[in-house]
Structures are given as structure tokens and as C-alpha cells.
Design a protein around this motif. Structure first.
Motif, PDB file in Angstrom:
ATOM      1  N   LEU B  54      13.478  21.394  -5.355  1.00  0.00           N
ATOM      2  CA  LEU B  54      12.027  21.527  -5.425  1.00  0.00           C
ATOM      3  C   LEU B  54      11.371  20.188  -5.756  1.00  0.00           C
ATOM      4  N   LEU B  55      11.936  19.519  -6.750  1.00  0.00           N
ATOM      5  CA  LEU B  55      11.368  18.231  -7.146  1.00  0.00           C
ATOM      6  C   LEU B  55      11.506  17.219  -5.998  1.00  0.00           C
ATOM      7  N   PHE B  56      12.643  17.285  -5.306  1.00  0.00           N
ATOM      8  CA  PHE B  56      12.858  16.382  -4.185  1.00  0.00           C
ATOM      9  C   PHE B  56      11.847  16.656  -3.069  1.00  0.00           C
ATOM     10  N   PHE B  57      11.562  17.931  -2.835  1.00  0.00           N
ATOM     11  CA  PHE B  57      10.591  18.312  -1.813  1.00  0.00           C
ATOM     12  C   PHE B  57       9.209  17.741  -2.171  1.00  0.00           C
ATOM     13  N   ILE B  58       8.849  17.901  -3.421  1.00  0.00           N
ATOM     14  CA  ILE B  58       7.544  17.396  -3.864  1.00  0.00           C
ATOM     15  C   ILE B  58       7.482  15.878  -3.708  1.00  0.00           C
ATOM     16  N   TYR B  59       8.584  15.229  -4.117  1.00  0.00           N
ATOM     17  CA  TYR B  59       8.642  13.759  -4.025  1.00  0.00           C
ATOM     18  C   TYR B  59       8.509  13.313  -2.566  1.00  0.00           C
ATOM     19  N   SER B  60       9.178  14.045  -1.686  1.00  0.00           N
ATOM     20  CA  SER B  60       9.225  13.634  -0.280  1.00  0.00           C
ATOM     21  C   SER B  60       7.882  13.783   0.422  1.00  0.00           C
ATOM     22  N   VAL B  61       7.087  14.779   0.003  1.00  0.00           N
ATOM     23  CA  VAL B  61       5.857  15.038   0.746  1.00  0.00           C
ATOM     24  C   VAL B  61       4.587  14.592   0.000  1.00  0.00           C
ATOM     25  N   ALA B  62       4.712  14.428  -1.299  1.00  0.00           N
ATOM     26  CA  ALA B  62       3.501  14.128  -2.075  1.00  0.00           C
ATOM     27  C   ALA B  62       2.849  12.824  -1.627  1.00  0.00           C
ATOM     28  N   LYS B  63       3.673  11.832  -1.364  1.00  0.00           N
ATOM     29  CA  LYS B  63       3.136  10.515  -1.043  1.00  0.00           C
ATOM     30  C   LYS B  63       2.339  10.517   0.265  1.00  0.00           C
ATOM     31  N   PRO B  64       2.938  10.976   1.369  1.00  0.00           N
ATOM     32  CA  PRO B  64       2.165  10.957   2.620  1.00  0.00           C
ATOM     33  C   PRO B  64       0.953  11.890   2.597  1.00  0.00           C
ATOM     34  N   VAL B  65       1.100  13.045   1.957  1.00  0.00           N
ATOM     35  CA  VAL B  65      -0.022  13.987   1.924  1.00  0.00           C
ATOM     36  C   VAL B  65      -1.173  13.408   1.112  1.00  0.00           C
ATOM     37  N   SER B  66      -0.852  12.866  -0.044  1.00  0.00           N
ATOM     38  CA  SER B  66      -1.924  12.303  -0.866  1.00  0.00           C
ATOM     39  C   SER B  66      -2.575  11.130  -0.159  1.00  0.00           C
ATOM     40  N   ALA B  67      -1.750  10.335   0.545  1.00  0.00           N
ATOM     41  CA  ALA B  67      -2.312   9.207   1.280  1.00  0.00           C
ATOM     42  C   ALA B  67      -3.278   9.698   2.359  1.00  0.00           C
ATOM     43  N   ALA B  68      -2.895  10.764   3.056  1.00  0.00           N
ATOM     44  CA  ALA B  68      -3.759  11.299   4.111  1.00  0.00           C
ATOM     45  C   ALA B  68      -5.060  11.833   3.528  1.00  0.00           C
ATOM     46  N   LEU B  69      -4.948  12.547   2.423  1.00  0.00           N
ATOM     47  CA  LEU B  69      -6.148  13.126   1.812  1.00  0.00           C
ATOM     48  C   LEU B  69      -7.107  12.038   1.331  1.00  0.00           C
ATOM     49  N   ILE B  70      -6.570  11.006   0.722  1.00  0.00           N
ATOM     50  CA  ILE B  70      -7.409   9.905   0.235  1.00  0.00           C
ATOM     51  C   ILE B  70      -8.182   9.281   1.397  1.00  0.00           C
ATOM     52  N   LEU B  71      -7.455   9.058   2.480  1.00  0.00           N
ATOM     53  CA  LEU B  71      -8.096   8.410   3.625  1.00  0.00           C
ATOM     54  C   LEU B  71      -9.157   9.308   4.262  1.00  0.00           C
TER      55      LEU B  71
END
Lengths: 381, 319
Positions: B54-71
């Protein structure tokens, strides 16, 4: 048939190779053991190998023209202090490092141009380092290398487990590498080194940092592995003189990138002790040491202090310096004639440390050179 | 357990036999495949096994998703209602960039990890396995992490941001070819960085990210090249990353704004202002990707040889 003794080709056991006297550095090698298949090339043939590293402070010569020949089946030791060039030579022979000049061959294959072939027939294990993927289990780590050596997956698992059982890590095969002690990790590394059943195993300070028990266990394993198949060869670097003395058929003493002497342990020791020295303890000696000092072959006879309690102090101890061991018979006969009873006889042996001091002018512990050379990346870019 | 010579062979040759030919260890292709998949497997274990799934899943997707949302939020503020048209542009660019960052860093970090941290690089190097194949396998594992981020970013783009992806309108041949050549180019650039890291000290951990950061600006992933000075746009046009992302955009949404061409761009001064077609993007990707791959192969080979000459393969800087 155990994993250590797979299908020997000729004979049953490897005999330590005989060696000619080597009073000076030489490339002469002993005749091949009769158990080694005829026509087997030299395990190692090193000619005029030099290695110079670039550093900010200037060029550092790690090997200054090394010549060496090692016969298949030998357990050959490179003995020298840190910074002597032992590890550099191993790196060159294992194709990890290119020589600056000179040629080196492993079982006839050139280290610069036939690397693929060499990598199939050799393996290496270095001590004093915490190598290994900590997150993998012990058997996964070994299996990984079985795949790099071309085994089928199933065979890789079988061989990994067999080797782990053999080195005493069978019960820890499912543990992560990060949980192993230093000694256990080194045993795992030895198992990795045996994964491809190499013709030659390079051991670079394999017992460095291990406790006495772990070091002894490792030494037994390497001796057993070598003895199982004629022709299996080991090149061992060490700065533990007792280890070299105990294990090696022949030893090269290395200092500042040069081989100063090569020979069996006994031959090297003879360099510093050309006479035989004995300590003899007697119940009495009529006529004192003068009565035997004139005997043929006796170079010198002196009285020595006796050890022990009051009873022992009644005895007489003498130090005898003889031209060679053969003179001892005449001395023993003369003592009997004088009515003396021999209570103890001990031959005094020089150590390899004595040999090193004789060759270099100082002991191992006086050395303060860097342990490892490497080109400074900043200097080279 | 006793292991017999009949049941276990050591590298395709008869165990115990000293002298003669060392053998070839079975077929060359078989050996390459075995080394590659072993590296992928080991690489994945090392990438994914340091924490719970679960933690690995969050780590793997959090970065690109947050980057997309910010942009997307930034675009909404800057561009207002017009931002709706730019959302697909940003989502595709961000999604693919996840593959670029993970792909580019994978090989270089494998070199540094194995050499400095695990001290295993020398043992891998002196094994008969093809060194570059082992590295590529390790890189693929990291690419897998990036791919997870890519897929999740696109899914979130569709479900949350309302990006109008229509499976029926996607130009699948272009997408497949763009992905194939694009990933090849990413791996080539990764090999190039691995070659550099083989020559440098442990501080080079940051090199892949620095390179990816610079390439991010000139690839049209999020910022169209038209906002950059002409000389910088040229840099973008000669690297395959921009062409890959542009080709993928054309495949997903033929009408999406162009990241590298169109009015005001340097490319427009060459091609007369037309937005490059999917075929043109693919062609440019193949050409620039081929050059990058060839250069990477040559540079990596040179780097390994130089490392062997200078004793850098087991270098531990300890910093």
C-alpha cells in the motif's frame, strides 16, 4: 557426490605442488601435480605487469613489473602489507582492471582480450566488505548469480541451496542478507564464489575482519573445495602471515608493487636462517658446552636459561647453532657418551615476518600505505 | 542436499573439469534473456520490496498525480476558462514524464547503488553476464514504477479532471510506435547518464534528476516550446523526448495544442507554421532516438572501458 567434489576429471585428490628452491624472485614454477590433466596450461602467467594510477598528487605505481607463474592445482599466496599491490594484481587477473603494461593470462586466456572466457572459469571473493543486496534473501542472492553464470533457474536454486548447506548457512537461506553477521555474509560470498565451479578462485583477504572461529571455518572450506578436484587453483592474498604459512603451497612476498621472493614457506624461511638452531635441555652436561662446541657441524653452542621451578633449574639448557640438521645426530651421540639425558629438544623456526623484515628492512606493522589505489575521478576528467 | 554433476551444470559446462575449453554457457541469446529477466526480477524486488504494497502504491503514484494537479490548478488560475483545453495537454505530458524521470534515473542509480552501497558491481562485472543487459534489466524495473504512475495519472485525468479521452479516436498504431521508440529513447538517455555516473563520484546521485529537470523544460511536456527562446527550442527539437510526447499527444487527441510546433515556435519558422502531424512526429522521434541510442551505446562502451582502465568499477567514495 557433494557440491564441492563434482566429477573430478583425473585422480582423486590434489597434491600440493612441489616447488624448486627460490632464493631470488623468479618466474620458475613447480612441475604440475600428476593429478592435473596433461596439457593443462598454467593457471596464471603474469609477465612484466605494471599498473600506475593517476592521482592529484601524481602517478602512483601499484605494480612495478610483476612476473609470476602459478601451476594449476596450486594454492598460491600473495603476502604483503596494505598497499603492497596484492589487490591490484587480483583486480587485473579477474578482468576488473586493465594493466598499464605487460601481459597476464588465466589458464592461457589473456585478461585484456579474452575476458568472456576468463569470467566463465574464475570467480572472486573479497573480504573486509559488507557486500550483498541486503533486501534479498540469502538464497535469492545466490540464485541471481547462478543466472548470470548461465544455469537454468531450477538448477540455480538447487545449487544455491546445496552451496548454502555446505557453508553452513542452510538454515538461514530464507533470511535477508542484511540480517547476516559479518562471518555469515563472508560464507555467503564464498558460496557465491563457488557458484560457477571455477577453475581458479581469487580470494582477496577472505578472512579479514572475521573472528577466529569464522576464519577457521572459511579456511577449511576453501581447502576442502580445492582438494576435491585436481587442478582447482586458489590465489589468496593475505596480510596474515600465519594464514599464508598454514594454507599456501607457495607464497610470493609483495612489497611496493614488486615480488621480492617466491617459494614455499620453508624455502622462504631458509632465506633468513641458513643454519639450524636447536634448544636442547639436559639433566646434566659433563664438561660444559665446550665439550660439544668442537663437534663437526656445530657452529656455536651456548648455555641458555632454564624455565620452570627449582627442579627444572637443576637442568642444563643449551642453544645449538648447527650447519644443518644432519649435524644433530653427532651432537646427540656425543651427549650420550657424556652420560647426559636429553629432556627436551626444540628446533627454532623463523617466521614469515622474519623473512619480510630480512627482505624489506622493517615489519608489516610499520607500513602505513593506503590500502587501495584508484584513479581519482576528478584527476582523470 | 547432495547435488550431482548430472543434475547441475555450472554455466553450461561440465563441472569440475579443469583445462580445455571453458565453453560458452549455452546459447548466447538464452544467456542474455536469462540475465535480463533475472535483473528485472531482482530490480523489482529492490524497487518494491522495501515497504508494504500500500505504501509503495502511494509512493509510486503520489508524485505524478500531485504534479498533475498542481499544474492544472496553475493553468486554471493563469488561463481561466481557456485552461480546459490545456488539461489534456498537461495530463499527457505529466503522465509520460513519469516514465522519463524513472527511466532515466534507473540505470544510473543501479550503477551507483551496486558500486557504492551494495558493493556488488564488481562481482556482476566479472561474471559472464552481459554488463549492459544486467543494467537494462535493473532499469526496466524502475521503468515499471514509472509506468504505474503514467497509467494512474491518465486515469485520474479522465475521471477527475474530465480529460476527454475517447478510446475509439485514439490512433493506436501511432501510440504503440511512439511508446516503443519513446521508451527506447528514454533507455538510451538513461544509458548515457549511467555512462557518466560510472566515471564520477557518489554525488552523481543527483545527475539523473538534474538532467530530467533540464529536459523537462525543453521537451514540451508541460510548457510549450514557444515560450522559450529560439536557441533553447532547438535543444528541444534535437532530443527525442519532445517528439515522443508530441506523437503521443497526437495519438490521444489529434486536436490537442502542440507542445513543440505551431504559431510562434521556432519549428514554425522551418515548416511554415504547421503543427507537425503524428507521422512527422514519429519520423522525428525515430531519427533523434536512433542518434541518441547510437551515441549512448558508443559512450557507454567507452565509459566501461575507461572505468576498467582507471579502476573505477569498484570505486567507493564513501561520501
Amino acid at each position: 557426490m557433494s557440491v564441492m567434489s563434482q566429477e573430478p576429471r583425473v585422480g582423486a585428490a590434489s597434491e600440493p605442488a612441489a616447488s624448486p628452491a627460490a632464493e631470488t624472485p623468479t618466474t620458475a614454477t613447480p612441475p604440475a601435480s600428476p593429478a592435473v590433466p596433461a596439457g593443462t596450461p598454467l593457471a596464471l602467467q603474469v609477465e612484466s605487469v605494471r599498473r600506475v594510477y593517476k592521482a592529484k598528487s601524481g602517478a602512483v605505481t601499484a605494480l612495478a613489473g610483476v612476473d609470476l607463474e602459478v601451476q594449476a592445482g596450486e594454492l598460491f599466496g600473495l603476502l604483503g602489507p596494505n598497499g603492497a599491490g596484492k589487490t591490484t594484481l587480483i583486480k587485473i587477473l579477474t578482468t576488473l582492471l586493465a594493466p598499464t603494461s605487460g601481459t597476464a593470462k588465466v589458464f592461457g586466456f589473456d585478461v585484456e582480450h579474452e575476458t568472456k572466457r576468463i569470467r566463465r572459469i574464475m570467480n572472486m571473493v573479497a573480504g573486509g566488505e559488507q557486500s550483498g543486496y541486503g533486501i534479498l534473501t540469502v538464497r535469492e542472492q545466490l540464485w541471481m548469480f547462478s543466472q548470470f553464470y548461465g544455469m537454468s533457474s531450477a538448477d540455480g536454486w538447487k545449487r544455491s541451496e546445496a552451496l548454502l548447506d555446505r557453508v553452513g548457512l542452510g538454515e538461514k537461506k530464507h533470511q535477508r542478507v542484511s540480517t547476516l553477521s559479518t562471518g555469515e555474509r563472508q560464507k555467503m560470498n564464498l558460496a557465491r564464489g563457488l557458484m560457477n565451479d571455477p577453475w581458479i578462485l581469487f580470494l582477496d583477504e577472505p578472512t579479514l575482519g572475521l573472528d577466529v572461529e569464522a576464519a577457521r571455518s572459511l579456511r577449511e572450506l576453501m581447502l576442502e573445495w580445492r582438494a576435491a578436484v585436481p587442478g582447482r587453483t586458489i590465489l589468496l592474498t593475505t596480510h596474515y602471515m600465519a594464514e599464508a604459512d598454514e594454507l599456501c603451497d607457495r607464497i610470493a612476498i609483495v612489497h611496493k608493487g614488486r615480488i621480492l621472493a617466491i617459494g614455499t614457506s620453508a624455502e622462504l624461511k631458509r632465506r633468513v636462517q641458513r643454519e639450524s638452531i636447536f634448544r636442547v635441555e639436559l639433566d646434566r652436561l659433563e664438561g660444559g658446552v665446550g665439550s660439544i662446541a668442537h663437534l663437526p657441524g656445530v657452529v656455536k653452542a651456548t648455555t641458555a636459561a632454564t624455565d620452570g621451578g627449582q627442579a627444572e633449574r637443576q637442568n642444563v639448557a643449551i642453544n645449538l647453532v648447527l650447519e644443518d640438521d644432519a649435524a644433530l645426530g653427532a651432537v646427540v651421540g656425543a651427549l650420550g657418551t657424556h652420560g647426559s639425558r636429553i629432556l627436551g629438544l626444540q628446533k627454532s623456526e623463523p617466521t614469515l615476518e622474519d623473512v619480510f623484515v630480512e627482505l624489506v628492512g622493517r615489519g608489516f606493522e610499520d607500513e602505513d600505505e593506503p590500502e587501495e589505489h584508484v584513479d581519482d575521478p576528478e584527476a582523470s576528467t | 542436499m547432495a547435488v550431482t554433476a548430472a543434475s547441475v551444470t555450472a554455466g553450461g559446462r561440465r563441472p569440475g573439469a579443469i583445462g580445455g575449453s571453458p565453453g560458452e554457457g549455452g546459447s548466447r541469446l538464452g544467456g542474455i534473456a536469462r540475465a535480463f529477466w533475472t535483473s528485472v526480477r531482482i530490480g523489482w524486488r529492490m524497487e518494491a520490496n522495501w515497504t508494504d504494497p500500500l505504501l509503495f502504491f502511494i509512493y509510486s503514484v503520489a508524485k505524478p498525480v500531485s504534479a498533475a494537479l498542481i499544474l492544472v490548478v496553475m493553468l486554471s488560475i493563469v488561463a481561466g476558462p481557456a485552461a480546459a483545453n490545456l488539461r489534456p495537454f498537461v495530463v499527457i505530458g505529466t503522465a509520460l514524464w513519469s516514465l522519463v524521470t524513472s527511466g532515466i534515473s534507473g540505470l544510473a542509480w543501479s550503477i551507483l547503488d551496486d558500486r557504492e552501497r551494495y558493493r556488488m558491481l564488481k562481482y556482476i562485472y566479472v561474471s559472464p553476464a552481459d554488463f549492459v543487459v544486467v543494467l537494462l534489466g535493473r532499469g526496466v524495473a524502475r521503468l515499471g514504477v514509472g509506468a504505474a504512475g503514467t497509467i494512474i495519472t491518465i486515469v485520474i485525468g479522465i475521471l477527475v479532471l474530465g480529460v476527454p479521452f475517447d478510446l475509439g479516436r485514439i490512433d493506436w498504431p501511432v501510440l504503440v510506435l511512439a511508446t516503443l521508440f519513446g521508451l527506447t529513447s528514454v533507455v538510451a538517455l538513461a544509458l548515457l547518464l549511467a555512462a557518466i555516473c560510472l566515471q564520477t563520484r557518489q554525488e552523481s546521485w543527483s545527475y539523473p534528476e538534474a538532467f530530467a529537470g533540464a529536459a523537462f523544460l525543453v521537451s514540451g511536456a508541460v510548457f510549450p516550446l514557444t515560450v522559450l527562446p529560439a536557441p533553447v527550442q532547438v535543444l528541444g527539437l534535437v532530443t527525442p523526448l519532445g517528439w515522443w510526447i508530441e506523437a503521443a499527444r497526437r495519438a490521444f487527441l489529434p486536436d490537442a495544442p502542440s507542445g513543440i510546433g505551431g504559431a510562434g515556435s521556432y519549428l514554425a519558422s522551418i515548416n511554415g507554421g504547421a503543427v507537425p502531424s503524428a507521422a512527422e512526429c514519429l519520423l522525428a522521434l525515430i531519427v533523434t532516438g536512433a542518434v541518441a541510442t547510437l551515441a549512448a551505446a558508443v559512450v557507454f562502451r567507452f565509459s566501461v572501458r575507461r572505468a576498467q582502465e582507471r579502476g573505477l568499477l569498484d570505486l567507493t567514495t564513501g561520501s
